[in-house]
Design a protein around this motif. Structure first.
Motif, PDB file in Angstrom:
ATOM      1  N   LEU A 427       0.936  -1.229   0.195  1.00 32.79           N
ATOM      2  CA  LEU A 427      -0.003  -0.050   0.070  1.00 32.79           C
ATOM      3  C   LEU A 427       0.719   1.341  -0.088  1.00 32.79           C
ATOM      4  CD1 LEU A 427      -2.945  -1.009   2.463  1.00 32.79           C
ATOM      5  CD2 LEU A 427      -2.994  -0.557   0.041  1.00 32.79           C
ATOM      6  N   GLU A 428       0.453   2.474  -0.879  1.00 31.74           N
ATOM      7  CA  GLU A 428       1.245   3.518  -0.979  1.00 31.74           C
ATOM      8  C   GLU A 428       1.220   4.399   0.589  1.00 31.74           C
ATOM      9  OE1 GLU A 428       1.962   5.367  -4.736  1.00 31.74           O
ATOM     10  OE2 GLU A 428       3.056   3.728  -3.680  1.00 31.74           O
ATOM     11  N   ILE A 429       0.011   4.293   1.164  1.00 31.83           N
ATOM     12  CA  ILE A 429      -0.150   5.112   2.261  1.00 31.83           C
ATOM     13  C   ILE A 429       0.619   4.798   3.488  1.00 31.83           C
ATOM     14  CG2 ILE A 429      -2.207   4.142   2.978  1.00 31.83           C
ATOM     15  CD1 ILE A 429      -3.462   6.998   3.244  1.00 31.83           C
ATOM     16  N   ASN A 430       0.809   3.331   3.746  1.00 27.85           N
ATOM     17  CA  ASN A 430       1.501   3.030   5.197  1.00 27.85           C
ATOM     18  C   ASN A 430       2.397   1.892   4.614  1.00 27.85           C
ATOM     19  OD1 ASN A 430      -0.244   0.996   4.630  1.00 27.85           O
ATOM     20  ND2 ASN A 430      -1.616   1.182   6.106  1.00 27.85           N
ATOM     21  N   LYS A 485      -4.926  10.477  -7.944  1.00 25.23           N
ATOM     22  CA  LYS A 485      -4.047   9.600  -6.747  1.00 25.23           C
ATOM     23  C   LYS A 485      -4.449  10.480  -5.749  1.00 25.23           C
ATOM     24  CE  LYS A 485       0.050  10.430  -8.803  1.00 25.23           C
ATOM     25  NZ  LYS A 485       1.505  10.198  -9.264  1.00 25.23           N
ATOM     26  N   ARG A 486      -4.651  11.670  -5.438  1.00 27.14           N
ATOM     27  CA  ARG A 486      -5.000  12.335  -4.375  1.00 27.14           C
ATOM     28  C   ARG A 486      -6.362  11.818  -3.766  1.00 27.14           C
ATOM     29  NH1 ARG A 486      -5.799  17.059  -5.990  1.00 27.14           N
ATOM     30  NH2 ARG A 486      -7.960  17.378  -5.117  1.00 27.14           N
ATOM     31  N   VAL A 487      -7.444  11.786  -4.569  1.00 27.26           N
ATOM     32  CA  VAL A 487      -8.601  10.906  -4.063  1.00 27.26           C
ATOM     33  C   VAL A 487      -8.581   9.748  -3.613  1.00 27.26           C
ATOM     34  CG1 VAL A 487     -11.075  10.853  -4.693  1.00 27.26           C
ATOM     35  CG2 VAL A 487     -10.135  12.795  -5.261  1.00 27.26           C
ATOM     36  N   LYS A 488      -7.800   8.954  -4.373  1.00 27.89           N
ATOM     37  CA  LYS A 488      -7.895   7.643  -4.262  1.00 27.89           C
ATOM     38  C   LYS A 488      -6.511   6.907  -3.243  1.00 27.89           C
ATOM     39  CE  LYS A 488     -11.446   6.774  -6.722  1.00 27.89           C
ATOM     40  NZ  LYS A 488     -12.828   6.311  -6.402  1.00 27.89           N
ATOM     41  N   GLN A 489      -6.269   7.994  -2.813  1.00 31.48           N
ATOM     42  CA  GLN A 489      -4.555   7.453  -2.230  1.00 31.48           C
ATOM     43  C   GLN A 489      -4.890   6.306  -1.201  1.00 31.48           C
ATOM     44  OE1 GLN A 489      -2.583  10.532  -0.209  1.00 31.48           O
ATOM     45  NE2 GLN A 489      -4.236  11.207   1.233  1.00 31.48           N
ATOM     46  N   LYS A 490      -5.959   6.269  -0.596  1.00 33.87           N
ATOM     47  CA  LYS A 490      -5.847   5.025   0.413  1.00 33.87           C
ATOM     48  C   LYS A 490      -5.937   3.671  -0.168  1.00 33.87           C
ATOM     49  CE  LYS A 490      -9.278   5.588   3.398  1.00 33.87           C
ATOM     50  NZ  LYS A 490     -10.463   6.346   4.021  1.00 33.87           N
ATOM     51  N   PHE A 491      -6.220   3.793  -1.567  1.00 32.10           N
ATOM     52  CA  PHE A 491      -6.732   2.350  -2.175  1.00 32.10           C
ATOM     53  C   PHE A 491      -5.509   2.358  -3.263  1.00 32.10           C
ATOM     54  CE2 PHE A 491     -10.967   4.466  -1.370  1.00 32.10           C
ATOM     55  CZ  PHE A 491     -11.238   3.762  -0.582  1.00 32.10           C
ATOM     56  N   LEU A 492      -4.370   2.838  -3.081  1.00 30.35           N
ATOM     57  CA  LEU A 492      -3.456   2.715  -4.202  1.00 30.35           C
ATOM     58  C   LEU A 492      -2.387   2.028  -3.549  1.00 30.35           C
ATOM     59  CD1 LEU A 492      -3.197   6.196  -5.915  1.00 30.35           C
ATOM     60  CD2 LEU A 492      -4.573   4.101  -6.913  1.00 30.35           C
ATOM     61  N   ALA A 493      -1.978   1.007  -4.563  1.00 33.62           N
ATOM     62  CA  ALA A 493      -0.807   0.165  -3.772  1.00 33.62           C
ATOM     63  C   ALA A 493       0.140  -0.054  -5.326  1.00 33.62           C
ATOM     64  CB  ALA A 493      -1.263  -1.137  -3.516  1.00 33.62           C
ATOM     65  N   LYS A 494       1.470  -0.584  -4.759  1.00 35.32           N
ATOM     66  CA  LYS A 494       2.252  -0.998  -5.868  1.00 35.32           C
ATOM     67  C   LYS A 494       2.440  -2.478  -6.112  1.00 35.32           C
ATOM     68  CE  LYS A 494       4.109   3.000  -7.569  1.00 35.32           C
ATOM     69  NZ  LYS A 494       5.061   3.807  -6.992  1.00 35.32           N
ATOM     70  N   ASP A 495       2.542  -2.986  -7.005  1.00 34.21           N
ATOM     71  CA  ASP A 495       2.770  -4.545  -7.242  1.00 34.21           C
ATOM     72  C   ASP A 495       4.278  -4.711  -7.373  1.00 34.21           C
ATOM     73  OD1 ASP A 495       3.978  -3.992  -9.832  1.00 34.21           O
ATOM     74  OD2 ASP A 495       2.425  -5.079 -10.992  1.00 34.21           O
TER      75      ASP A 495
END
Length: 529
Positions: A427-430, A485-495
């Motif tokens: 996850l990008e956020i944490n 990216k700002r609105v969806k930041q909680k749902f973004l991840a990197k594979d």
């Protein structure tokens, strides 16, 4: 030409089916005919100690299912046959899709009582997409099942195939007398004795021969004549070109458990199945008889031998010959690697080989250089296509259950993910790690293997995600993408490849996102380039 001669001897195929249709049993019996094993281990009862030769992971023996794809090779009638036995369980479908990139033809196994099942439909669809030649084997004829013609209709309708029976059952279930081999024009009688001996066949050029009544009885003889008349009228004659183009599928009947009808299948298979075929790379089409070696990794298996913690990368040789201790170019890393002990397989037995030819599967010891889809060549830059990752169906956070073993856990997760058991997202956020799998059973396999192979314990937490979508912005510097990216930041991840992934919690949310951000494309497969 030594190379051409060797290539024409090779037959590399996969066996696919719904779980429990008898795929592993069929694999065993094929090995039995190849003289590769002396006695087949029945796969049915979990009580017997002699598990099937092709299931070599502990968890497979406990559960009685195949989890990993194994590679088995044997010689038969001067042909070298490589079988890729794939897991039928839908939780491991991804492994099977990848294996289908390495085969030249396929045998589809269908259960006579259950007919065409859902997993078979999915796998056949993949074969149709790639135009892989298929042979259908209808199994378990010694049990009560559907009528042979109904089954043939079902195969045509549900799988969209065009079939022609090359053998036909005489009776079924309790009345099962044997099989008439349309391909060789002879009769094989069933004695019901499932020991490993192989029944004699009786040649019959003419079904109207009155001898037939003596052998199988009047009623059965009459039925067989009527059925064969229908077969010749309704179904097209076998045409090898149509089969090679995947436009016609021959069908065989038999009972793998009782070793019946398997020889007919194998004899016909070695005659008609294709030798290694050309394969498309992004740069050009690669033909098997080219002098220069090329090959690609379609599977990675960690810890083939738990005592040594080794990883094996399975390579399908597309062209030329692969020689031991010769440097080859690893295209993605752009560096030369040499292999001192390439393995050829016989289930869990491995032998070191000096030279392998196009069509063969070689196992290379790997210290972490390879990923699925990597290409090896003699210097040319090539990238073989068609080994995608699909969006997983299940998502869970993975937590470390033993803080002292953080290093082992990381190493274990990374190795298992390279192997393609599941997909890892961060996850990008944490920076929390999320594991995505096709089926829930994989979480057990991962937990079991982390503990037994790496000495690390983990626990899971559910994550309500509907699908993972790979994000592909039309312009990565646009305002729209920045807002996404700002609105969806909680749902973004990197594979694992560092590609951006959006976790959608429902089909509705995917739809809304696509409407709101039309220039940010979402894909369900990682290979969208």
């Amino acid at each position: 030409m030594q190379l051409n001669k060797e290539i024409n001897k090779r037959r590399t195929f996969g066996i696919i089916s719904h779980p429990d249709a008898g795929k592993t049993t069929l694999t065993e019996k094929l090995l039995l005919f190849g003289g590769a094993i002396q006695e087949a281990g029945a796969v049915k009862s979990n009580k017997i100690k002699k598990g099937a030769t092709s299931d070599f992971m502990e968890i497979e023996r406990q559960r009685g299912i195949s989890v990993a794809t194994s590679v088995l090779a044997f010689n038969y009638k001067e042909k070298k046959i490589n079988i890729l036995d794939t897991p039928g369980h839908k939780d491991f479908a991804e492994d099977t899709f990848r294996t289908l990139t390495a085969v030249d033809s396929v045998i589809v196994v269908i259960d006579v009582a259950k007919g065409v099942e859902e997993q078979t439909e999915k796998l056949v669809e993949v074969c149709r997409m790639r135009n892989i030649p298929m042979i259908v084997f209808i199994n378990k004829l010694d049990r009560e099942g559907k009528d042979a013609f109904d089954l043939l209709d079902e195969v045509e309708q549900k799988l969209g195939l065009k079939v022609t029976p090359l053998s036909f059952p005489i009776g079924m279930g309790y009345d099962f007398k044997g099989i008439y081999n349309v391909w060789e024009k002879n009769i094989n009688l069933f004695s019901g004795d499932s020991k490993k001996n192989i029944e004699e066949t009786i040649a019959f050029d003419d079904v109207n021969n009155p001898e037939l009544e003596k052998i199988i009885g009047e009623k059965a003889a009459e039925e067989l004549r009527e059925n064969l008349e229908l077969v010749y009228e309704v179904y097209p004659d076998f045409d090898r070109d149509a089969y090679m183009k995947s436009e016609l599928q021959p069908v065989f009947f038999g009972s793998a458990l009782n070793n019946f009808g398997v020889r007919e299948l194998l004899d016909c298979f070695v005659e008609i199945a294709p030798p290694p075929l050309p394969k498309k790379a992004e740069e050009r089409l690669v033909k098997p008889n080219e002098e220069a070696f090329t090959g690609f990794v379609f599977k990675i298996h960690a810890n083939m031998d738990p005592r040594h913690r080794d990883r094996l990368a399975f390579i399908k040789i597309v062209s030329g010959t692969f020689e031991r201790n010769t440097p080859y170019l690893h295209v993605r890393h752009n560096k030369n690697l040499k292999f001192s002990s390439p393995n050829a397989f016989f289930a869990e037995k491995k032998e070191i080989v000096d030279i392998s030819y196009a069509g063969d599967i070689v196992g290379l010891h790997d210290t972490g250089n390879f990923k699925i889809g990597d290409t090896l060549t003699q210097g040319e830059v090539l990238n073989f296509k068609g080994i995608p990752s699909f969006s997983p169906e299940h998502f869970r956070y993975i937590n470390n259950a033993d803080p002292m073993k953080a290093k082992q856990l990381d190493k274990g997760i990374n190795q298992l993910m390279d192997e393609g058991v599941a997909q890892l997202f961060t996850l990008e956020i944490n920076n929390r790690k999320v594991i995505g799998t096709v089926g829930a059973l994989q979480y057990e396999v991962i937990q079991y293997r982390l503990e037994h192979e790496y000495g690390a314990k983990c626990s899971y937490e559910n994550l309500p995600v509907h699908k993972a979508c790979w994000v592909d912005p039309v312009d990565s510097n646009s305002e729209e993408f920045a807002e996404f990216k700002r609105v969806k930041q909680k749902f973004l991840a990197k594979d694992k490849q560092g590609q951006l992934v959006f976790f959608a919690d429902s089909a509705f949310s995917i739809q809304m996102t696509q409407q709101k951000y039309p220039n940010v494309k979402l894909h369900f497969v990682s290979e969208y380039k």
